[in-house]
Design a protein around this motif. Structure first.
Motif, PDB file in Angstrom:
ATOM      1  N   GLU A 173       0.712  -1.442  -0.075  1.00 55.98           N
ATOM      2  CA  GLU A 173      -0.102  -0.176  -0.090  1.00 55.98           C
ATOM      3  C   GLU A 173       0.559   1.223   0.272  1.00 55.98           C
ATOM      4  O   GLU A 173       2.083   1.324  -0.149  1.00 55.98           O
ATOM      5  N   GLN A 174       0.429   2.006  -0.430  1.00 54.41           N
ATOM      6  CA  GLN A 174       1.106   3.746  -0.472  1.00 54.41           C
ATOM      7  C   GLN A 174       1.355   4.390   1.513  1.00 54.41           C
ATOM      8  O   GLN A 174       1.749   4.793   1.531  1.00 54.41           O
ATOM      9  N   TRP A 175      -0.352   3.645   1.746  1.00 49.03           N
ATOM     10  CA  TRP A 175       0.095   4.706   3.283  1.00 49.03           C
ATOM     11  C   TRP A 175       1.036   3.207   4.326  1.00 49.03           C
ATOM     12  O   TRP A 175       1.094   2.514   4.071  1.00 49.03           O
ATOM     13  N   TYR A 176       1.311   4.567   5.486  1.00 51.50           N
ATOM     14  CA  TYR A 176       2.530   3.484   6.300  1.00 51.50           C
ATOM     15  C   TYR A 176       0.819   2.716   7.240  1.00 51.50           C
ATOM     16  O   TYR A 176       0.400   2.971   7.289  1.00 51.50           O
ATOM     17  N   ASP A 177       1.799   1.806   7.724  1.00 46.83           N
ATOM     18  CA  ASP A 177       1.156   0.783   8.746  1.00 46.83           C
ATOM     19  C   ASP A 177       2.311   1.232  10.328  1.00 46.83           C
ATOM     20  O   ASP A 177       2.436   1.429  10.780  1.00 46.83           O
ATOM     21  N   PRO A 178       0.253   1.111  10.877  1.00 47.92           N
ATOM     22  CA  PRO A 178       0.852   1.876  12.347  1.00 47.92           C
ATOM     23  C   PRO A 178       1.508   0.962  13.381  1.00 47.92           C
ATOM     24  O   PRO A 178       1.581   1.730  14.672  1.00 47.92           O
ATOM     25  N   ALA A 179       1.030  -0.081  13.107  1.00 46.06           N
ATOM     26  CA  ALA A 179       1.640  -0.931  14.257  1.00 46.06           C
ATOM     27  C   ALA A 179       3.021  -1.108  13.661  1.00 46.06           C
ATOM     28  O   ALA A 179       3.243  -2.218  14.568  1.00 46.06           O
ATOM     29  N   GLN A 180       3.693  -0.384  13.156  1.00 46.94           N
ATOM     30  CA  GLN A 180       5.175  -0.748  12.616  1.00 46.94           C
ATOM     31  C   GLN A 180       5.904   0.998  13.510  1.00 46.94           C
ATOM     32  O   GLN A 180       5.274   1.812  13.652  1.00 46.94           O
ATOM     33  N   PRO A 181       6.964   0.009  14.025  1.00 47.55           N
ATOM     34  CA  PRO A 181       7.887   2.086  14.652  1.00 47.55           C
ATOM     35  C   PRO A 181       7.956   2.560  12.852  1.00 47.55           C
ATOM     36  O   PRO A 181       7.645   2.382  11.843  1.00 47.55           O
ATOM     37  N   VAL A 182       7.786   4.441  13.644  1.00 47.55           N
ATOM     38  CA  VAL A 182       7.787   4.818  13.051  1.00 47.55           C
ATOM     39  C   VAL A 182       9.061   5.799  13.315  1.00 47.55           C
ATOM     40  O   VAL A 182       8.970   6.066  14.163  1.00 47.55           O
ATOM     41  N   THR A 183       9.413   6.229  12.434  1.00 46.39           N
ATOM     42  CA  THR A 183      11.040   7.644  12.424  1.00 46.39           C
ATOM     43  C   THR A 183      10.233   9.316  12.374  1.00 46.39           C
ATOM     44  O   THR A 183       9.234   9.426  11.156  1.00 46.39           O
ATOM     45  N   VAL A 184       9.559  10.267  12.877  1.00 43.39           N
ATOM     46  CA  VAL A 184       9.564  11.545  12.901  1.00 43.39           C
ATOM     47  C   VAL A 184      10.603  12.406  13.466  1.00 43.39           C
ATOM     48  O   VAL A 184      11.515  12.245  14.063  1.00 43.39           O
ATOM     49  N   VAL A 185      10.846  13.110  12.316  1.00 43.69           N
ATOM     50  CA  VAL A 185      11.575  13.847  11.978  1.00 43.69           C
ATOM     51  C   VAL A 185      11.316  15.703  12.536  1.00 43.69           C
ATOM     52  O   VAL A 185      10.602  15.699  12.079  1.00 43.69           O
ATOM     53  N   PHE A 186      11.797  16.322  13.345  1.00 45.31           N
ATOM     54  CA  PHE A 186      11.125  17.361  14.105  1.00 45.31           C
ATOM     55  C   PHE A 186      13.263  17.911  13.322  1.00 45.31           C
ATOM     56  O   PHE A 186      14.030  18.449  13.666  1.00 45.31           O
ATOM     57  N   THR A 197      12.673   7.367  16.791  1.00 44.84           N
ATOM     58  CA  THR A 197      12.182   6.502  16.031  1.00 44.84           C
ATOM     59  C   THR A 197      11.024   5.710  16.980  1.00 44.84           C
ATOM     60  O   THR A 197      11.799   4.851  18.147  1.00 44.84           O
ATOM     61  N   GLY A 198       9.929   4.883  16.918  1.00 41.94           N
ATOM     62  CA  GLY A 198       9.393   4.172  17.729  1.00 41.94           C
ATOM     63  C   GLY A 198       8.227   4.648  16.911  1.00 41.94           C
ATOM     64  O   GLY A 198       7.485   4.063  16.200  1.00 41.94           O
ATOM     65  N   GLN A 199       7.217   3.474  18.072  1.00 44.78           N
ATOM     66  CA  GLN A 199       5.728   3.332  17.810  1.00 44.78           C
ATOM     67  C   GLN A 199       5.510   4.764  17.802  1.00 44.78           C
ATOM     68  O   GLN A 199       4.789   4.783  19.195  1.00 44.78           O
ATOM     69  N   LEU A 200       4.128   4.655  17.089  1.00 48.07           N
ATOM     70  CA  LEU A 200       3.506   6.331  17.823  1.00 48.07           C
ATOM     71  C   LEU A 200       2.725   5.401  18.886  1.00 48.07           C
ATOM     72  O   LEU A 200       2.295   3.779  19.347  1.00 48.07           O
ATOM     73  N   PRO A 201       2.087   5.755  20.078  1.00 48.10           N
ATOM     74  CA  PRO A 201       2.328   7.640  19.833  1.00 48.10           C
ATOM     75  C   PRO A 201       4.042   7.440  20.133  1.00 48.10           C
ATOM     76  O   PRO A 201       4.299   7.177  21.087  1.00 48.10           O
ATOM     77  N   ILE A 202       4.650   9.031  20.175  1.00 45.73           N
ATOM     78  CA  ILE A 202       5.473   9.223  20.786  1.00 45.73           C
ATOM     79  C   ILE A 202       5.653  10.906  21.019  1.00 45.73           C
ATOM     80  O   ILE A 202       5.236  11.576  20.771  1.00 45.73           O
TER      81      ILE A 202
END
Length: 237
Positions: A173-186, A197-202
């Motif tokens: 799919e094009q959308w992300y899987d929220p059950a997998q780790p996500v990298t958030v960049v500030f 990097t981690g599983q949401l919420p962060i």
């Protein structure tokens, strides 16, 4: 008659000479055998003595090693008990919030920050002042299949937030899987970006241009990341 007597004497002489030679031969053989026996007996006795001594030495060494192992095991048990006691006392006197702060201090020190620097930062911390209302925005997380529009948001015209995740449905799919780790960049404007990097919420906070920003990134509608943020003045009062 005289000739026969002389022949008998010569034969007798030869007989006795042969008998003497044979006796000497037996004596030599016997002496040689006796010497070999004695030498072999002595060598065997010496070897047995050395082997017994080696066995005794190895037995003593094994006993010493077993004793040392016992001492080390006793010391380990004692040390583990002392550590457990200190851990129990620490948990009794240190609230969970304090332990969380100390863990952050430990991480920063492992990253190279000196205790003096950390103490200075803590000393400069002040209660929040002039805080804004909480703002909420959302954006699409990037994946290996999507890097298009609406993939970022900006707060206070200063800090841009983006996120990258793994494509859902095993990457189809094009959308992300929220059950997998996500990298958030500030990304502060003109400054070094920070990644979490981690599983949401962060949750993440940062200091930039005299303000303390606090963010929470959580899963939103399909493909979206919801970000809430507020910021307050930072510095000595």
């Amino acid at each position: 008659m005289a000739r026969r007597s002389r022949r008998q004497r010569e034969q007798s002489k030869k007989f006795w000479m042969g008998l003497v030679k044979f006796g000497v031969f037996l004596g030599v053989v016997g002496a040689t055998a006796y010497y070999a026996y004695e030498a072999g007996t002595q060598l065997s006795a010496q070897e047995i003595t050395e082997l017994k001594a080696e066995i005794g030495r190895l037995s003593q060494t094994e006993q010493a090693q077993q004793q040392r192992i016992g001492e080390l095991e006793a010391g380990l048990t004692s040390a583990e008990q002392v550590a457990a006691d200190y851990r129990t006392r620490y948990e009794e006197v240190a609230p969970e919030e304090v332990r969380a702060v100390l863990e952050q201090v430990r991480v920063k020190m492992e990253q190279g920050l000196s205790p003096e620097r950390l103490a200075f930062v803590v000393g400069q911390a002040q209660p929040p002042r002039n805080c804004t209302a909480v703002e909420n925005r959302r954006f699409l997380a990037k994946t290996e299949n999507y890097d298009g529009a609406n993939t970022w948001v900006r707060f206070n015209d200063m800090i841009t937030v983006t996120a990258t995740g793994r494509a859902a449905n095993n990457g189809r799919e094009q959308w992300y899987d929220p059950a997998q780790p996500v990298t958030v960049v500030f990304s502060p404007l003109g400054d070094r970006e920070e990644e979490v990097t981690g599983q949401l919420p962060i949750e993440h906070s940062m200091i930039f241009k005299g303000k303390e920003y606090r963010f929470t990134a959580a899963p939103g509608a399909r493909g979206f990341v919801e970000v809430t943020a507020d910021w307050c003045d930072y510095g000595a009062g």
